[in-house]
Design a protein around this motif. Structure first.
Motif, PDB file in Angstrom:
ATOM      1  N   LEU A  92      61.475 -67.380 -16.300  1.00 56.16           N
ATOM      2  CA  LEU A  92      61.002 -66.800 -17.546  1.00 56.16           C
ATOM      3  C   LEU A  92      59.544 -66.379 -17.430  1.00 56.16           C
ATOM      4  O   LEU A  92      59.154 -65.314 -17.895  1.00 56.16           O
ATOM      5  CB  LEU A  92      61.178 -67.805 -18.673  1.00 56.16           C
ATOM      6  N   LEU A 106      59.277 -63.212 -15.727  1.00 55.20           N
ATOM      7  CA  LEU A 106      59.691 -62.140 -16.623  1.00 55.20           C
ATOM      8  C   LEU A 106      58.575 -61.791 -17.599  1.00 55.20           C
ATOM      9  O   LEU A 106      58.248 -60.634 -17.832  1.00 55.20           O
ATOM     10  CB  LEU A 106      60.930 -62.600 -17.383  1.00 55.20           C
ATOM     11  N   ILE A 107      57.956 -62.858 -18.152  1.00 55.16           N
ATOM     12  CA  ILE A 107      56.888 -62.637 -19.122  1.00 55.16           C
ATOM     13  C   ILE A 107      55.756 -61.854 -18.474  1.00 55.16           C
ATOM     14  O   ILE A 107      55.178 -60.949 -19.068  1.00 55.16           O
ATOM     15  CB  ILE A 107      56.383 -63.980 -19.684  1.00 55.16           C
ATOM     16  N   VAL A 145      56.695 -58.244 -18.200  1.00 58.36           N
ATOM     17  CA  VAL A 145      56.634 -57.591 -19.499  1.00 58.36           C
ATOM     18  C   VAL A 145      55.176 -57.359 -19.894  1.00 58.36           C
ATOM     19  O   VAL A 145      54.811 -56.306 -20.405  1.00 58.36           O
ATOM     20  CB  VAL A 145      57.366 -58.426 -20.574  1.00 58.36           C
ATOM     21  N   GLN A 164      53.883 -54.474 -18.104  1.00 58.57           N
ATOM     22  CA  GLN A 164      54.473 -53.279 -18.722  1.00 58.57           C
ATOM     23  C   GLN A 164      53.688 -52.917 -19.974  1.00 58.57           C
ATOM     24  O   GLN A 164      53.404 -51.762 -20.257  1.00 58.57           O
ATOM     25  CB  GLN A 164      55.931 -53.602 -19.048  1.00 58.57           C
ATOM     26  N   ARG A 165      53.317 -53.971 -20.727  1.00 58.76           N
ATOM     27  CA  ARG A 165      52.601 -53.752 -21.983  1.00 58.76           C
ATOM     28  C   ARG A 165      51.227 -53.138 -21.717  1.00 58.76           C
ATOM     29  O   ARG A 165      50.778 -52.232 -22.416  1.00 58.76           O
ATOM     30  CB  ARG A 165      52.438 -55.075 -22.711  1.00 58.76           C
ATOM     31  N   LEU A 193      51.598 -49.649 -20.672  1.00 58.02           N
ATOM     32  CA  LEU A 193      51.967 -48.899 -21.861  1.00 58.02           C
ATOM     33  C   LEU A 193      50.746 -48.508 -22.666  1.00 58.02           C
ATOM     34  O   LEU A 193      50.612 -47.386 -23.132  1.00 58.02           O
ATOM     35  CB  LEU A 193      52.844 -49.818 -22.694  1.00 58.02           C
ATOM     36  N   PHE A 246      50.218 -40.316 -23.947  1.00 56.11           N
ATOM     37  CA  PHE A 246      51.450 -39.781 -24.516  1.00 56.11           C
ATOM     38  C   PHE A 246      51.495 -38.275 -24.514  1.00 56.11           C
ATOM     39  O   PHE A 246      52.556 -37.673 -24.507  1.00 56.11           O
ATOM     40  CB  PHE A 246      51.713 -40.358 -25.898  1.00 56.11           C
ATOM     41  N   GLU A 247      50.301 -37.675 -24.468  1.00 53.51           N
ATOM     42  CA  GLU A 247      50.302 -36.228 -24.409  1.00 53.51           C
ATOM     43  C   GLU A 247      50.949 -35.784 -23.096  1.00 53.51           C
ATOM     44  O   GLU A 247      51.813 -34.934 -23.066  1.00 53.51           O
ATOM     45  CB  GLU A 247      48.874 -35.729 -24.486  1.00 53.51           C
ATOM     46  N   PHE A 270      52.885 -37.591 -21.275  1.00 49.42           N
ATOM     47  CA  PHE A 270      54.274 -38.048 -21.269  1.00 49.42           C
ATOM     48  C   PHE A 270      55.183 -37.009 -21.908  1.00 49.42           C
ATOM     49  O   PHE A 270      56.219 -36.642 -21.362  1.00 49.42           O
ATOM     50  CB  PHE A 270      54.363 -39.381 -22.001  1.00 49.42           C
ATOM     51  N   GLU A 271      54.754 -36.505 -23.073  1.00 47.34           N
ATOM     52  CA  GLU A 271      55.568 -35.517 -23.772  1.00 47.34           C
ATOM     53  C   GLU A 271      55.657 -34.228 -22.958  1.00 47.34           C
ATOM     54  O   GLU A 271      56.691 -33.591 -22.903  1.00 47.34           O
ATOM     55  CB  GLU A 271      54.977 -35.201 -25.149  1.00 47.34           C
ATOM     56  N   GLU A 316      58.186 -34.638 -20.302  1.00 49.14           N
ATOM     57  CA  GLU A 316      59.552 -34.524 -20.833  1.00 49.14           C
ATOM     58  C   GLU A 316      59.922 -33.062 -21.052  1.00 49.14           C
ATOM     59  O   GLU A 316      61.012 -32.634 -20.712  1.00 49.14           O
ATOM     60  CB  GLU A 316      59.672 -35.263 -22.163  1.00 49.14           C
ATOM     61  N   HIS A 361      63.694 -59.963 -23.972  1.00 49.03           N
ATOM     62  CA  HIS A 361      62.433 -59.478 -23.396  1.00 49.03           C
ATOM     63  C   HIS A 361      62.522 -57.993 -23.075  1.00 49.03           C
ATOM     64  O   HIS A 361      61.630 -57.227 -23.404  1.00 49.03           O
ATOM     65  CB  HIS A 361      62.084 -60.264 -22.131  1.00 49.03           C
ATOM     66  N   ALA A 364      60.340 -54.983 -24.888  1.00 54.29           N
ATOM     67  CA  ALA A 364      59.444 -54.100 -24.134  1.00 54.29           C
ATOM     68  C   ALA A 364      59.816 -52.640 -24.422  1.00 54.29           C
ATOM     69  O   ALA A 364      58.941 -51.790 -24.611  1.00 54.29           O
ATOM     70  CB  ALA A 364      59.528 -54.393 -22.646  1.00 54.29           C
ATOM     71  N   ASP A 418      58.612 -51.739 -27.888  1.00 56.00           N
ATOM     72  CA  ASP A 418      57.167 -51.562 -27.899  1.00 56.00           C
ATOM     73  C   ASP A 418      56.816 -50.134 -27.448  1.00 56.00           C
ATOM     74  O   ASP A 418      56.039 -49.420 -28.094  1.00 56.00           O
ATOM     75  CB  ASP A 418      56.566 -52.586 -26.928  1.00 56.00           C
ATOM     76  N   PHE A 419      57.436 -49.729 -26.354  1.00 50.50           N
ATOM     77  CA  PHE A 419      57.191 -48.392 -25.833  1.00 50.50           C
ATOM     78  C   PHE A 419      57.570 -47.326 -26.864  1.00 50.50           C
ATOM     79  O   PHE A 419      56.829 -46.384 -27.103  1.00 50.50           O
ATOM     80  CB  PHE A 419      58.007 -48.202 -24.552  1.00 50.50           C
ATOM     81  N   SER A 441      55.071 -46.842 -29.656  1.00 49.13           N
ATOM     82  CA  SER A 441      53.913 -46.034 -29.259  1.00 49.13           C
ATOM     83  C   SER A 441      54.286 -44.564 -29.216  1.00 49.13           C
ATOM     84  O   SER A 441      53.536 -43.703 -29.666  1.00 49.13           O
ATOM     85  CB  SER A 441      53.397 -46.453 -27.883  1.00 49.13           C
ATOM     86  N   ARG A 442      55.455 -44.294 -28.662  1.00 52.15           N
ATOM     87  CA  ARG A 442      55.884 -42.902 -28.552  1.00 52.15           C
ATOM     88  C   ARG A 442      56.108 -42.293 -29.934  1.00 52.15           C
ATOM     89  O   ARG A 442      55.703 -41.164 -30.196  1.00 52.15           O
ATOM     90  CB  ARG A 442      57.174 -42.845 -27.736  1.00 52.15           C
ATOM     91  N   PHE A 473      52.752 -41.541 -31.601  1.00 55.06           N
ATOM     92  CA  PHE A 473      52.129 -40.352 -31.038  1.00 55.06           C
ATOM     93  C   PHE A 473      52.780 -39.088 -31.606  1.00 55.06           C
ATOM     94  O   PHE A 473      52.118 -38.141 -32.010  1.00 55.06           O
ATOM     95  CB  PHE A 473      52.254 -40.356 -29.516  1.00 55.06           C
ATOM     96  N   GLN A 494      50.987 -35.971 -34.239  1.00 53.79           N
ATOM     97  CA  GLN A 494      50.759 -34.580 -33.872  1.00 53.79           C
ATOM     98  C   GLN A 494      50.709 -33.663 -35.083  1.00 53.79           C
ATOM     99  O   GLN A 494      49.972 -32.709 -35.088  1.00 53.79           O
ATOM    100  CB  GLN A 494      51.810 -34.112 -32.880  1.00 53.79           C
ATOM    101  N   TYR A 523      54.464 -59.886 -31.484  1.00 57.16           N
ATOM    102  CA  TYR A 523      53.472 -58.972 -32.065  1.00 57.16           C
ATOM    103  C   TYR A 523      54.061 -57.657 -32.567  1.00 57.16           C
ATOM    104  O   TYR A 523      53.341 -56.775 -33.019  1.00 57.16           O
ATOM    105  CB  TYR A 523      52.350 -58.679 -31.065  1.00 57.16           C
TER     106      TYR A 523
END
Ligand code: B12
Lengths: 256, 219
Positions: free
Chosen positions: A105, A108-109, A112, A115-116, A119, A124-125, A127-128, A131, B64, B68, B71-72, B75-76, B79, B83, B105
């Motif tokens: 665990l 895993l934590i 994560v 990842q946080r 993140l 995000f600009e 990222f978009e 996509e 978990h 995660a 959470d992502f 944020s997305r 955003f 816009q 959280y």
């Protein structure tokens, strides 16, 4: 008598927190090791976090059936540590063993948490945009293989750009679908607009041709350039098609 | 739970970020507000995930992964909404954190994003924040609102200590306390204070105008 004593104390020295309970989960016996992990308790449920108790009852008082599941339990170190709890019933006694899920665990934590953090740095600009770019690449790939009807028997597919695995995979459904719908006898693939060819791309192309053949359409490949020859001949699959130098010759031959 | 909530939860549990995003887009195009999406879809999906664990159908490890992914997506989503958000800056500041040892959280994050959407400048300090750190940040940055959150019963013990310390702050910010236990228990009785206990996210809609207009929030 002697044998009986050995059995009575059989769980005492097991290197895990173990319990013997009755049908109401009152603790009859517990391993020494359970005392290092958990505090004292009359009933097993007292060791379980209040919001895991319903689950515990369902799991452990399940008509004397063996069961296994996760429960949060109060240990000497933490009010809710995660345990895998297994129970096995023999006659009217339940034998319980608890294994803590600490290390896996924590790993895993940590993942994560990483990842946080990543993140929170994600732009995000970008990222978009990525996509959107992927979407237009998908569109381009579809446009890179139009399916054109030349005659009742013959269709033409001019390919453009890089002939890779994706180009074929993204279009093969459409090609086979169109070929079946039109009941064509032959499909001409024109490589004139193809730049690079990858080995995987040629492999996928070979499979596409076999599929078309199964549906009754033979394939003709035209416009192969000298720099393609090596990959085409060494793709590791038989390309079951006739090769004709130019598209013009192929059309002449098929539409008489 | 309605089928959409379940579907969203399934996407989170299987890590299908794209499918979950499609669902959020549908909600946006159906004209749902952020508040509705946070409360009805996302919060309920997380609660449903908790039920699946209680029914022994998933493991904590699955939770978990789902969190995660969630959470992502938050944020997305934020955003995306920003816009074409034409809200004027509110010229107000708010900071958000979870009590020490508290790892849950996601609810706090939604609260923080709602303030930001309303033009507030926000600082999201995340989970598990020791009191000294909070005090330092609050003294130097001087937020108008401080939002705190806790989820586990165990962290509730520290609540009154945090509130007492934050009430000593010279610039007397408004204190908002949120979390799933607020509607279940009366925590206000162990604190003498003016702290505002938020039972549902939508309650902040009622408070926000008061923070923005009146200096005197101790009403
Ligand atoms: C998702 C989840 C997790 C995620 C958390 C992800 C994250 N980053 O937040 C993960 C998997 C990490 C997790 C971990 C743990 N969890 Co957990 N978790 C849950 C679960 C399933 C849902 C909680 C949730 O996110 N709800 C949705 C949010 C959005 O709702 P909310 O917090 O109430 O927020 C809303 C409002 O309250 C409000 N709000 C909240 N905060 C604030 C603040 C302000 C200022 C404002 C205005 C409003 C506001 O806005 C929100 C919007 O609607 C619950 C089950 C349940 N029934 O609640 C268990 C649960 C809370 N977890 C629990 C436990 C015990 C843990 C662990 C300690 C277990 C362990 N040992 O592994 C760990 C913590 C690990 C650690 N190191 O400390 C227990 C708590 C038991 C108890 N007695 O209190 C629960 C109840 C599960 C259970 N039945 O055992 N968990």
């Amino acid at each position: 008598m002697y044998a009986g004593r050995i059995i009575m104390s059989s769980i005492e020295f097991l290197p895990y927190p173990c319990f013997v309970v009755d049908q109401h989960l009152y603790i009859m016996e517990r391993s020494q090791s359970s005392g290092f992990t958990f505090g004292p308790a009359m009933n097993f449920l007292e060791l379980v976090d209040s919001e895991s108790r319903k689950k515990a009852e369902r799991l452990l008082k399940n008509g004397f059936k063996s069961a296994e599941g996760e429960l949060k339990m109060a240990t000497k170190d933490s009010p809710f540590s995660l345990f895998t709890v297994r129970i096995n019933w023999h006659k009217e006694w339940g034998y319980i063993i608890c294994t803590e899920k600490v290390q896996s665990l924590n790993d895993l934590i940590e993942t994560v948490e990483k990842q946080r953090l990543r993140l929170s740095e994600t732009n995000f600009e970008l990222f978009e945009k990525k996509e959107a770019l992927e979407e237009s690449l998908r569109n381009i790939r579809e446009l890179s293989g139009p399916f054109i009807k030349l005659s009742k028997q013959t269709a033409l597919v001019p390919l453009f750009g890089t002939l890779d695995h994706l180009l074929i995979v993204q279009n093969e459904f459409r090609f086979t679908h169109e070929a079946a719908k039109g009941d064509y006898e032959q499909v001409i693939f024109d490589f004139h607009g193809v730049g690079d060819i990858t080995e995987e791309g040629m492999g996928a192309f070979g499979q596409l041709i076999s599929q078309l053949k199964l549906m009754g359409a033979r394939s003709i490949v035209t416009g192969v350039k000298p720099q393609h020859a090596f990959v085409v001949n060494n793709a590791g699959v038989d390309i079951d098609a006739s090769f004709i130098k130019s598209l013009r010759d192929a059309i002449k031959e098929t539409i008489q | 739970m309605n089928s959409q909530v379940k579907h969203f939860a399934d996407c989170l549990l299987s890590g299908h970020q794209d499918a979950a995003w499609e669902l959020l887009l549908e909600e946006i195009h159906a004209g749902k507000s952020s508040l509705e999406i946070y409360q009805q879809l996302i919060t309920n999906a997380l609660i449903y995930i908790g039920q699946l664990w209680e029914e022994n159908r998933i493991k904590v490890a699955d939770e978990h992964l789902a969190s995660a992914t969630c959470d992502f997506l938050l944020s997305r989503y934020f955003f995306y909404r920003q816009q074409d958000n034409k809200t004027q800056p509110a010229n107000k500041k708010a900071m958000f954190f979870c009590l020490e040892q508290e790892q849950h959280y996601l609810g706090l994050k939604m609260a923080s994003l709602l303030f930001e959407e309303q033009g507030w400048e926000t600082r999201f300090l995340g989970p598990n924040l020791p009191l000294e750190y909070v005090l330092n940040m609050a003294e130097s940055w001087r937020p108008d609102v401080i939002g705190l959150s806790f989820t586990t019963l165990y962290s509730a013990d520290k609540l009154s200590m945090y509130i007492a310390a934050l009430e000593e702050l010279a610039h007397s910010p408004a204190l908002l306390v949120g979390g799933r236990l607020i509607p279940k228990y009366d925590f206000s009785s162990d604190t003498s204070s003016s702290a505002i206990f938020i039972e549902k996210l939508e309650d902040i809609q009622r408070w926000m105008p008061i923070f923005v207009c009146g200096k005197d929030h101790h009403v």
